[in-house]
Scaffold this active site. Sequence first.
Site, PDB file in Angstrom:
ATOM      1  N   LYS A   1      52.794  37.019  27.515  1.00  0.00           N
ATOM      2  CA  LYS A   1      53.454  38.328  27.688  1.00  0.00           C
ATOM      3  C   LYS A   1      54.683  38.463  26.802  1.00  0.00           C
ATOM      4  O   LYS A   1      55.007  39.565  26.367  1.00  0.00           O
ATOM      5  CB  LYS A   1      53.819  38.560  29.158  1.00  0.00           C
TER       6      LYS A   1
ATOM      7  N   LYS B   1      40.656  37.568  28.670  1.00  0.00           N
ATOM      8  CA  LYS B   1      40.290  38.044  30.014  1.00  0.00           C
ATOM      9  C   LYS B   1      40.324  39.580  30.079  1.00  0.00           C
ATOM     10  O   LYS B   1      41.087  40.216  29.342  1.00  0.00           O
ATOM     11  CB  LYS B   1      41.207  37.429  31.077  1.00  0.00           C
TER      12      LYS B   1
ATOM     13  N   LYS C   1      43.761  45.000  33.221  1.00  0.00           N
ATOM     14  CA  LYS C   1      44.008  46.426  33.469  1.00  0.00           C
ATOM     15  C   LYS C   1      45.081  46.979  32.544  1.00  0.00           C
ATOM     16  O   LYS C   1      45.210  48.181  32.395  1.00  0.00           O
ATOM     17  CB  LYS C   1      44.330  46.712  34.943  1.00  0.00           C
TER      18      LYS C   1
HETATM   19  P1  TYM Z   1      46.976  40.807  38.788  1.00  0.00           P
HETATM   20  O1  TYM Z   1      47.383  42.150  39.309  1.00  0.00           O
HETATM   21  O2  TYM Z   1      47.045  40.588  37.316  1.00  0.00           O
HETATM   22  O3  TYM Z   1      45.525  40.470  39.271  1.00  0.00           O
HETATM   23  C1  TYM Z   1      45.155  40.571  40.638  1.00  0.00           C
HETATM   24  C2  TYM Z   1      44.106  39.515  40.934  1.00  0.00           C
HETATM   25  O4  TYM Z   1      42.973  39.683  40.090  1.00  0.00           O
HETATM   26  C3  TYM Z   1      42.680  38.458  39.414  1.00  0.00           C
HETATM   27  N1  TYM Z   1      42.181  38.774  38.061  1.00  0.00           N
HETATM   28  C4  TYM Z   1      41.006  38.381  37.567  1.00  0.00           C
HETATM   29  N2  TYM Z   1      40.013  37.648  38.087  1.00  0.00           N
HETATM   30  C5  TYM Z   1      38.923  37.432  37.317  1.00  0.00           C
HETATM   31  N3  TYM Z   1      38.782  37.926  36.054  1.00  0.00           N
HETATM   32  C6  TYM Z   1      39.764  38.668  35.485  1.00  0.00           C
HETATM   33  N4  TYM Z   1      39.613  39.157  34.251  1.00  0.00           N
HETATM   34  C7  TYM Z   1      40.943  38.930  36.264  1.00  0.00           C
HETATM   35  N5  TYM Z   1      42.072  39.613  36.015  1.00  0.00           N
HETATM   36  C8  TYM Z   1      42.826  39.504  37.119  1.00  0.00           C
HETATM   37  C9  TYM Z   1      44.003  37.722  39.357  1.00  0.00           C
HETATM   38  O5  TYM Z   1      43.814  36.325  39.205  1.00  0.00           O
HETATM   39  C10 TYM Z   1      44.623  38.089  40.691  1.00  0.00           C
HETATM   40  O6  TYM Z   1      44.146  37.243  41.719  1.00  0.00           O
HETATM   41  N6  TYM Z   1      51.038  38.105  39.753  1.00  0.00           N
HETATM   42  C11 TYM Z   1      49.772  38.531  40.292  1.00  0.00           C
HETATM   43  C12 TYM Z   1      49.905  39.229  41.628  1.00  0.00           C
HETATM   44  C13 TYM Z   1      50.675  38.466  42.645  1.00  0.00           C
HETATM   45  C14 TYM Z   1      50.169  37.421  43.471  1.00  0.00           C
HETATM   46  C15 TYM Z   1      51.267  37.033  44.284  1.00  0.00           C
HETATM   47  C16 TYM Z   1      48.916  36.811  43.592  1.00  0.00           C
HETATM   48  C17 TYM Z   1      51.984  38.681  42.970  1.00  0.00           C
HETATM   49  N7  TYM Z   1      52.322  37.823  43.943  1.00  0.00           N
HETATM   50  C18 TYM Z   1      51.149  36.013  45.218  1.00  0.00           C
HETATM   51  C19 TYM Z   1      48.809  35.778  44.528  1.00  0.00           C
HETATM   52  C20 TYM Z   1      49.900  35.388  45.320  1.00  0.00           C
HETATM   53  C21 TYM Z   1      49.131  39.520  39.336  1.00  0.00           C
HETATM   54  O7  TYM Z   1      49.808  40.197  38.595  1.00  0.00           O
HETATM   55  O8  TYM Z   1      47.797  39.660  39.519  1.00  0.00           O
END
Ligand code: TYM
Length: 330
Positions: free
Chosen positions: A113, A195, A198
Amino acid sequence: MKEKTALSLITPSNIPTLGNYLGALRNWKQMAEDNRCFFGASDLHAITVRQDPKDLRRNTAEIFAVLLALELDKGGNTVFVQSHVPQHAQLAWALNCFTQFGEASRMTQFKDKSASHADNINVGLFSYPVLMAADIVLYDADYVPIGEDQKQHLELARNIVDRINGIYGDVLKVPEPWFGKTGKRIMSLLEPTKKMSKSDPNPKAYISLMDEPNVILKKMKSAVTDMNGRVFYGEDNHGVKNLMDIYSCCTGLAYDDIEKEFEGKGYGDFKAKVAEAVIEELRPLKERYDKLINEKAYLEECMKKGAGEASAAAEKTYRRVMEKVGFYQL
Ligand code: TYM
């Protein structure tokens, strides 16, 4: 009474993608049956990248509606918005003081990032995984259902917990990551070595959960495949492998079965079938979402309920940590 607790959040930087759904949201639904779950929209995490305030508010409401459409608030579970529960930011401060600069510097997402937002490498972006650790420990989570890209952040959370427990005794629960058997890492449709995200600037790289069926078909048709024209699960044919993963997640078919189904057929047939499977998988969710998103009063009522439940749980852990660390308690 459910014995174990699970927590996971999703950042409202846009409508979730098929990657978020197959890697996380779908597993959350499964976890919700047997565990006491807390699921939410991590809006505090979103501002590590500059956000237009109107977009952030809209995205937060939309993600919250997706979580309700998945019925994640049913069965005694809680769905909430992170910024409605002040203990997250408060505990993160304390955890920052138990996190080493060196270990936070090793986070690959921070490096990626920083490269893609070189004009705004803020301290929040750096300490983002510490806030994640606070999110998790506040609810004494046993399990954290995530996609593979969050694995390193979870390891850091475990290290922070071990360090604090080592100093003060068993104050915090050590969380376990929880991955689905398939769909851990869904790739971009246009650059299948990256990956699916969004926040990808090109919407053709991802399927949004709210894309209309004709849009899903069009995006699938333009997905990158391979030169050899065959549907098979090989090391280097990333594009085809990714579509096979998606198809396997949506149909439950093993890779062997998929290879047989498309033997002697071209990518055109294959992509159309993958698109159809995705459309069917997402249809019920989209129908519920379309109704909910227009019910602002109901969404806000659910947000208030969620915030109340989450705060009550979070406050207990927060007090426990503050006391152990030595803050003067009144
Ligand atoms: P975020 O919003 O990027 O993604 C949410 C969840 O989706 C999963 N994910 C994917 N899984 C498979 N293939 C992909 N291409 C893919 N893109 C995203 C992510 O692994 C995630 O589980 N920082 C985190 C959110 C967060 C969080 C937490 C998660 C904040 N606090 C505490 C767990 C525990 C995030 O931005 O996820």
